[in-house]
Design a protein around this motif. Structure first.
Motif, short mmCIF file in Angstrom:
data_model
loop_
_atom_site.label_atom_id
_atom_site.label_comp_id
_atom_site.label_asym_id
_atom_site.label_seq_id
_atom_site.Cartn_x
_atom_site.Cartn_y
_atom_site.Cartn_z
N LYS A 12 -9.07 13.41 -7.46
CA LYS A 12 -8.59 12.30 -8.29
C LYS A 12 -7.23 11.79 -7.83
N ASN A 13 -6.46 12.63 -7.18
CA ASN A 13 -5.14 12.20 -6.71
C ASN A 13 -5.21 11.37 -5.42
N PHE A 14 -6.36 11.35 -4.78
CA PHE A 14 -6.49 10.62 -3.51
C PHE A 14 -7.48 9.46 -3.59
N PHE A 15 -7.99 9.19 -4.78
CA PHE A 15 -8.99 8.15 -4.97
C PHE A 15 -8.47 6.77 -4.54
N THR A 16 -7.35 6.35 -5.07
CA THR A 16 -6.76 5.05 -4.73
C THR A 16 -6.36 5.01 -3.27
N LEU A 17 -5.72 6.05 -2.81
CA LEU A 17 -5.28 6.13 -1.42
C LEU A 17 -6.45 5.93 -0.46
N PHE A 18 -7.55 6.57 -0.73
CA PHE A 18 -8.71 6.52 0.16
C PHE A 18 -9.38 5.15 0.17
N ILE A 52 2.55 13.98 -9.38
CA ILE A 52 3.29 15.25 -9.29
C ILE A 52 3.96 15.57 -10.62
N GLN A 53 4.47 14.54 -11.28
CA GLN A 53 5.12 14.76 -12.58
C GLN A 53 4.12 15.21 -13.65
N ASP A 54 2.86 14.81 -13.52
CA ASP A 54 1.85 15.16 -14.52
C ASP A 54 1.15 16.49 -14.25
N LEU A 55 1.51 17.17 -13.18
CA LEU A 55 0.86 18.45 -12.87
C LEU A 55 1.26 19.53 -13.86
N GLU A 56 0.29 20.35 -14.22
CA GLU A 56 0.56 21.52 -15.05
C GLU A 56 1.18 22.60 -14.16
N PRO A 57 1.94 23.50 -14.70
CA PRO A 57 2.51 24.59 -13.88
C PRO A 57 1.41 25.36 -13.14
N GLY A 58 1.57 25.51 -11.86
CA GLY A 58 0.61 26.25 -11.04
C GLY A 58 -0.58 25.42 -10.58
N GLU A 59 -0.69 24.19 -11.05
CA GLU A 59 -1.82 23.32 -10.68
C GLU A 59 -1.57 22.73 -9.29
N SER A 60 -2.60 22.68 -8.49
CA SER A 60 -2.49 22.15 -7.13
C SER A 60 -2.56 20.62 -7.15
N TYR A 61 -1.80 19.98 -6.29
CA TYR A 61 -1.83 18.52 -6.18
C TYR A 61 -3.10 18.05 -5.48
N TYR A 68 0.84 -1.21 0.00
CA TYR A 68 0.00 0.00 0.00
C TYR A 68 0.87 1.26 0.00
N VAL A 69 1.85 1.29 0.88
CA VAL A 69 2.72 2.47 0.99
C VAL A 69 3.54 2.66 -0.28
N VAL A 70 4.17 1.60 -0.77
CA VAL A 70 5.03 1.70 -1.96
C VAL A 70 4.22 2.12 -3.18
N VAL A 71 3.10 1.47 -3.43
CA VAL A 71 2.29 1.79 -4.61
C VAL A 71 1.76 3.22 -4.53
N ASN A 72 1.29 3.62 -3.36
CA ASN A 72 0.75 4.98 -3.25
C ASN A 72 1.85 6.04 -3.35
N LEU A 73 3.04 5.74 -2.89
CA LEU A 73 4.16 6.68 -3.10
C LEU A 73 4.47 6.81 -4.60
N MET A 74 4.44 5.70 -5.31
CA MET A 74 4.68 5.76 -6.75
C MET A 74 3.58 6.57 -7.44
N ILE A 75 2.35 6.40 -7.01
CA ILE A 75 1.24 7.17 -7.59
C ILE A 75 1.42 8.66 -7.32
N VAL A 76 1.87 9.01 -6.13
CA VAL A 76 2.11 10.43 -5.80
C VAL A 76 3.18 11.00 -6.71
N VAL A 77 4.27 10.27 -6.89
CA VAL A 77 5.36 10.74 -7.75
C VAL A 77 4.86 10.94 -9.18
N LEU A 78 4.12 9.97 -9.70
CA LEU A 78 3.59 10.09 -11.06
C LEU A 78 2.61 11.25 -11.18
#
Length: 103
Positions: free
Chosen positions: A56-62, A43-52, A31-41
């Protein structure tokens, strides 16, 4: 002989419990490893100025977190839902029903 059987029975129950605890810890680690990978991915897909912080970024985590919590409760509080010695009582009940059925 009765004492040895009791010791063997207890040993098997303890081994079963340790296996359940180990399964929970493996689940937690994945759970921890997969969710950390999801966070990294994410963050990389964020547009400039877009909030994390978007739902949708917490769906799997929740939702996976709910499953993990239920798994933890079943491992560490097994008597919480079904009560103490539920398995033994259910086995006895089913054995009696089976005995009546085959008479």
């Amino acid at each position: 002989m009765e004492r040895d059987f009791s010791k063997l029975e207890r040993l098997e129950r303890v081994k079963k419990r340790v296996k359940k605890i180990k399964g929970f810890y493996v689940h937690l680690l994945v759970y921890v490893v997969v969710n950390l990978m999801i966070v990294v991915l994410n963050i990389q897909d964020l547009e400039p100025g877009e909030s994390y912080f978007q739902y949708k970024n917490f769906f799997t985590l929740f939702f996976w977190g709910i499953g993990l919590a239920v798994h933890g409760l079943s491992v560490f509080l097994p008597d919480f839902i079904l009560g103490k010695n539920w398995e033994e009582r259910k086995i006895k009940q089913l054995m009696e029903e089976d005995k009546k059925h085959w008479k």
